[in-house]
Design an enzyme around this catalytic site. Structure first.
Site, short mmCIF file in Angstrom:
data_model
loop_
_atom_site.label_atom_id
_atom_site.label_comp_id
_atom_site.label_asym_id
_atom_site.label_seq_id
_atom_site.Cartn_x
_atom_site.Cartn_y
_atom_site.Cartn_z
N CYS A 117 -16.55 -47.61 -1.27
CA CYS A 117 -16.11 -46.51 -0.42
C CYS A 117 -16.85 -46.61 0.89
O CYS A 117 -17.94 -47.18 0.95
CB CYS A 117 -16.35 -45.23 -1.20
SG CYS A 117 -17.02 -43.86 -0.34
N ILE A 129 -29.01 -39.66 1.36
CA ILE A 129 -28.13 -39.52 0.19
C ILE A 129 -27.24 -40.77 0.01
O ILE A 129 -27.12 -41.29 -1.09
CB ILE A 129 -27.23 -38.26 0.30
CG1 ILE A 129 -28.08 -37.02 0.63
CG2 ILE A 129 -26.40 -38.06 -0.97
CD1 ILE A 129 -29.01 -36.54 -0.46
N ASP A 165 -22.99 -34.12 4.47
CA ASP A 165 -21.63 -33.95 4.98
C ASP A 165 -21.59 -33.36 6.40
O ASP A 165 -20.52 -33.22 6.98
CB ASP A 165 -20.80 -33.06 4.03
CG ASP A 165 -20.52 -33.77 2.71
OD1 ASP A 165 -20.68 -34.99 2.65
OD2 ASP A 165 -20.15 -33.07 1.75
N LYS A 198 -13.21 -27.37 -0.02
CA LYS A 198 -12.60 -28.52 -0.71
C LYS A 198 -13.43 -28.93 -1.93
O LYS A 198 -12.88 -29.14 -3.01
CB LYS A 198 -12.51 -29.71 0.27
CG LYS A 198 -12.29 -31.04 -0.40
CD LYS A 198 -12.25 -32.20 0.57
CE LYS A 198 -13.57 -32.81 0.93
NZ LYS A 198 -14.15 -33.76 -0.04
N ASN A 199 -14.74 -29.02 -1.76
CA ASN A 199 -15.57 -29.55 -2.84
C ASN A 199 -15.83 -28.56 -3.96
O ASN A 199 -16.46 -28.89 -4.96
CB ASN A 199 -16.89 -30.11 -2.27
CG ASN A 199 -16.65 -31.40 -1.50
OD1 ASN A 199 -15.55 -31.97 -1.57
ND2 ASN A 199 -17.63 -31.85 -0.76
N ARG A 227 -12.22 -40.43 -4.81
CA ARG A 227 -13.25 -40.71 -5.83
C ARG A 227 -13.50 -39.52 -6.74
O ARG A 227 -13.91 -39.68 -7.88
CB ARG A 227 -14.55 -41.08 -5.14
CG ARG A 227 -14.44 -42.29 -4.26
CD ARG A 227 -15.78 -42.57 -3.67
NE ARG A 227 -16.77 -42.45 -4.70
CZ ARG A 227 -17.11 -43.42 -5.54
NH1 ARG A 227 -16.56 -44.60 -5.42
NH2 ARG A 227 -18.02 -43.22 -6.47
N ARG A 236 -21.56 -45.63 -4.33
CA ARG A 236 -21.13 -44.45 -5.09
C ARG A 236 -20.68 -44.75 -6.53
O ARG A 236 -19.51 -44.55 -6.89
CB ARG A 236 -20.04 -43.70 -4.33
CG ARG A 236 -20.52 -43.24 -2.98
CD ARG A 236 -19.51 -42.43 -2.25
NE ARG A 236 -19.41 -41.07 -2.74
CZ ARG A 236 -18.49 -40.22 -2.35
NH1 ARG A 236 -17.58 -40.59 -1.48
NH2 ARG A 236 -18.46 -38.99 -2.81
N ARG A 242 -7.93 -35.27 4.80
CA ARG A 242 -8.40 -35.19 3.41
C ARG A 242 -9.19 -33.91 3.17
O ARG A 242 -9.24 -33.43 2.04
CB ARG A 242 -9.30 -36.40 3.09
CG ARG A 242 -8.54 -37.69 2.91
CD ARG A 242 -9.46 -38.78 2.40
NE ARG A 242 -10.34 -38.21 1.40
CZ ARG A 242 -11.60 -38.57 1.21
NH1 ARG A 242 -12.14 -39.51 1.94
NH2 ARG A 242 -12.34 -37.99 0.28
N1 EPU Z 1 -24.99 -41.54 -7.67
C1 EPU Z 1 -25.31 -42.51 -8.59
N2 EPU Z 1 -24.67 -42.50 -9.80
C2 EPU Z 1 -23.76 -41.56 -10.14
C3 EPU Z 1 -23.45 -40.55 -9.20
C4 EPU Z 1 -24.09 -40.57 -7.98
O1 EPU Z 1 -26.13 -43.39 -8.31
O2 EPU Z 1 -23.23 -41.61 -11.26
C5 EPU Z 1 -25.66 -41.53 -6.36
C6 EPU Z 1 -24.66 -41.73 -5.21
O3 EPU Z 1 -24.39 -43.09 -4.98
C7 EPU Z 1 -25.39 -41.07 -4.06
C8 EPU Z 1 -26.13 -39.92 -4.74
O4 EPU Z 1 -26.16 -40.24 -6.12
O5 EPU Z 1 -26.30 -41.94 -3.48
C9 EPU Z 1 -25.48 -38.56 -4.58
O6 EPU Z 1 -24.10 -38.64 -4.88
P1 EPU Z 1 -23.29 -37.44 -5.54
O7 EPU Z 1 -22.87 -37.86 -6.91
O8 EPU Z 1 -24.05 -36.18 -5.41
O9 EPU Z 1 -22.00 -37.40 -4.63
P2 EPU Z 1 -20.58 -36.97 -5.12
O10 EPU Z 1 -20.73 -35.97 -6.20
O11 EPU Z 1 -19.75 -38.17 -5.37
C10 EPU Z 1 -20.28 -34.90 -3.57
C11 EPU Z 1 -19.30 -34.48 -2.51
C12 EPU Z 1 -19.52 -35.34 -1.27
C13 EPU Z 1 -20.96 -35.14 -0.80
C14 EPU Z 1 -21.94 -35.48 -1.92
C15 EPU Z 1 -23.38 -35.21 -1.57
C16 EPU Z 1 -17.44 -33.71 -3.80
C17 EPU Z 1 -16.05 -33.91 -4.25
N3 EPU Z 1 -17.95 -34.65 -3.02
O12 EPU Z 1 -20.01 -36.27 -3.83
O13 EPU Z 1 -18.62 -34.87 -0.28
O14 EPU Z 1 -21.22 -35.97 0.31
O15 EPU Z 1 -21.61 -34.72 -3.10
O16 EPU Z 1 -23.55 -33.88 -1.22
O17 EPU Z 1 -18.06 -32.70 -4.14
C18 EPU Z 1 -17.26 -35.04 1.63
O18 EPU Z 1 -16.82 -33.91 1.37
O19 EPU Z 1 -17.04 -35.61 2.73
C19 EPU Z 1 -18.06 -35.74 0.64
C20 EPU Z 1 -18.25 -37.06 0.66
#
Ligand code: EPU
Length: 418
Positions: free
Chosen positions: A116, A328, A306, A22-23, A92, A121, A398
């Site tokens: 969320c 995280i 995850d 998915k990701n 998101r 996030r 999802r």
């Molecule tokens: N963060 C910030 N600012 C930003 C972006 C992130 O402070 O602009 C913080 C977040 O709040 C968090 C940390 O950085 O504390 C890491 O977040 P990240 O941005 O890496 O998460 P994401 O990209 O929104 C993806 C996956 C998630 C997975 C995380 C961590 C996708 C679509 N989603 O989310 O997947 O948990 O990386 O590995 O790739 C899931 O599949 O269930 C899921 C939540």
């Protein structure tokens, strides 16, 4: 609203196949917006988040045709460079179209994501990166507007916090920028590498994906390409834990053992026998004598957040105390209270969950609160005695393709009721 009804106590045996990630599929679809030519994507899982992403692409002007199990995505031009609130609020990852839209047509309007279940996030790092590439950002009426009418220009971007979709979003912005961009402290997840592979096939010039420094030389335009999405490492990990928690023996096919290092190591330490079977399968066998193993989530190649909830379900069944630390996301313990309702003994102390193991779980009505929490409850339900009814299964839908059907194929008694 659908529910899952699970009769616990069945041992899982046989072969179970993993779907596309998915990701990885989410940014791959977003990348299709970068070209007017057709991109052929194989292995896109049929899950709710991907349906939302398809709707988002169609809203911006893409045409998506399913052909022989592949998706053909063509975006002759961007007619609507926008991600409306109605779609962003349910997913998101919609912010992944920000970078491609600004890169392709110099403007994007994306609804700000709200809170969320797993934490605040924010997407400030996506916006910081776009500014570093020359975009102007405005926030108004709940929307973010990014514009770069003269096009983006290469720049150096340092991420204070490692962000997976932030790295992907900015990689997609930088591929069409004028000059070289350097992303420092970038995410190293396999999904980032998969996106870089797709973009490279489309004509992008990217070096270092999979390391913390990614260099991108912008090109004038990208072309169509054909790409197969990598297998879902979180789905594979969920099934490995399912084998362990049910005292079973599963061959998990279509997976990448090299993407599962931290999980395989942890399960091996906990007493689960894991064997690589060829290049794309693992066999997970419960040995009967589990040991508690503390675990801390980390960015890749560390233990994935995850799989934290699923791992916790397993640790409720082993001897001794396990300390699980979520580093995280600040609030990713929504499954704990539901596991406790099933008989687990877990206490939260700040970012740590302290699990006192060897508890007999008993079936109960429970509520799924997010995608991975739902998977954790499903695992606990399969290990529990009696019947568990899991409500709000749409969270599970999802991200897991036909999960109840796949688990039923290896002996689980799981039924979906409306
Ligand atoms: N963060 C910030 N600012 C930003 C972006 C992130 O402070 O602009 C913080 C977040 O709040 C968090 C940390 O950085 O504390 C890491 O977040 P990240 O941005 O890496 O998460 P994401 O990209 O929104 C993806 C996956 C998630 C997975 C995380 C961590 C996708 C679509 N989603 O989310 O997947 O948990 O990386 O590995 O790739 C899931 O599949 O269930 C899921 C939540």
């Amino acid at each position: 609203m659908d529910k899952l009804v699970v009769q616990g106590g069945r041992t899982l045996r046989g072969e179970i196949e993993v779907s596309g990630a998915k990701n990885s599929a989410l940014p791959a679809l977003a990348a299709c917006l970068l070209t007017s030519e057709t991109v052929h994507l194989a292995g896109i899982p049929d899950v709710r988040d991907l349906i939302t992403m398809r709707q988002l692409l169609e809203h911006t002007g893409a045409t998506i045709k399913p052909v022989n199990g592949h998706l053909e995505v063509t975006t002759p031009s961007i007619v609507n460079p926008e991600a409306p609130y109605e779609l962003v609020k349910t997913m998101r990852a919609s912010s992944l179209i920000l970078g491609p839209l600004v890169a392709r047509c110099g403007t994007a309007r994306v609804s700000m994501p709200g809170g969320c279940a797993i934490g605040a996030r924010p997407i400030d790092l996506h916006l910081m990166g776009l500014e570093r590439l020359g975009a102007t950002i405005r926030q108004e009426h709940g929307y973010i507007e990014a514009s770069a009418p003269q096009g983006l220009r290469g720049g150096r971007i340092y991420f204070d916090t490692i962000t997976v979709t932030g790295t992907e979003d900015l990689m997609m912005a930088a591929v069409l920028a004028d000059g070289e961009s350097i992303l420092e402290n970038a995410a190293r997840e396999p999904e980032v590498v998969d996106l870089a592979d797709l973009l490279t096939k489309m004509g992008a010039e990217i070096e270092g994906a999979g390391t913390s420094v990614i260099r991108i030389r912008g090109v004038k335009s990208l072309r169509g390409a054909t790409h197969r999405i990598i297998p879902d490492r979180i789905e594979a990990g969920t099934y490995a834990i399912a084998a362990a928690i049910t005292g079973g023996d599963l061959v998990i096919s279509n997976c990448r053992p090299d993407h599962l290092g931290a999980l395989i190591h942890k399960l091996w330490q906990a007493g689960v026998h894991i064997q690589e079977v060829g290049r794309d399968s693992i066999r997970a066998t419960a040995t009967g004598a589990f040991r508690s193993q503390d675990m801390s989530t980390e960015e890749y190649p560390g233990f994935p957040t995850d799989l934290q909830a699923q791992y916790m379900a397993l640790m409720t069944q082993v001897e001794g105390i396990t300390i699980i630390r979520e580093t995280i996301f600040e609030n990713r313990y929504m499954h704990v209270q539901e596991l406790v309702r099933m008989g687990a003994n877990i206490r939260i102390d700040g970012r740590e969950a302290i699990v006192a193991g060897s508890r007999k779980l008993t079936g109960a009505p429970v509520i799924a609160s997010d995608l991975r929490a739902s998977a954790s409850l499903l695992l606990a339900a399969m290990a529990a005695s009696g019947e568990t009814v899991i409500d709000r299964v749409y969270h599970l839908d999802r991200g897991y393709e036909r999960i109840e059907e796949k688990l039923a194929g290896v002996g689980a008694l799981v039924e979906r009721v409306s």
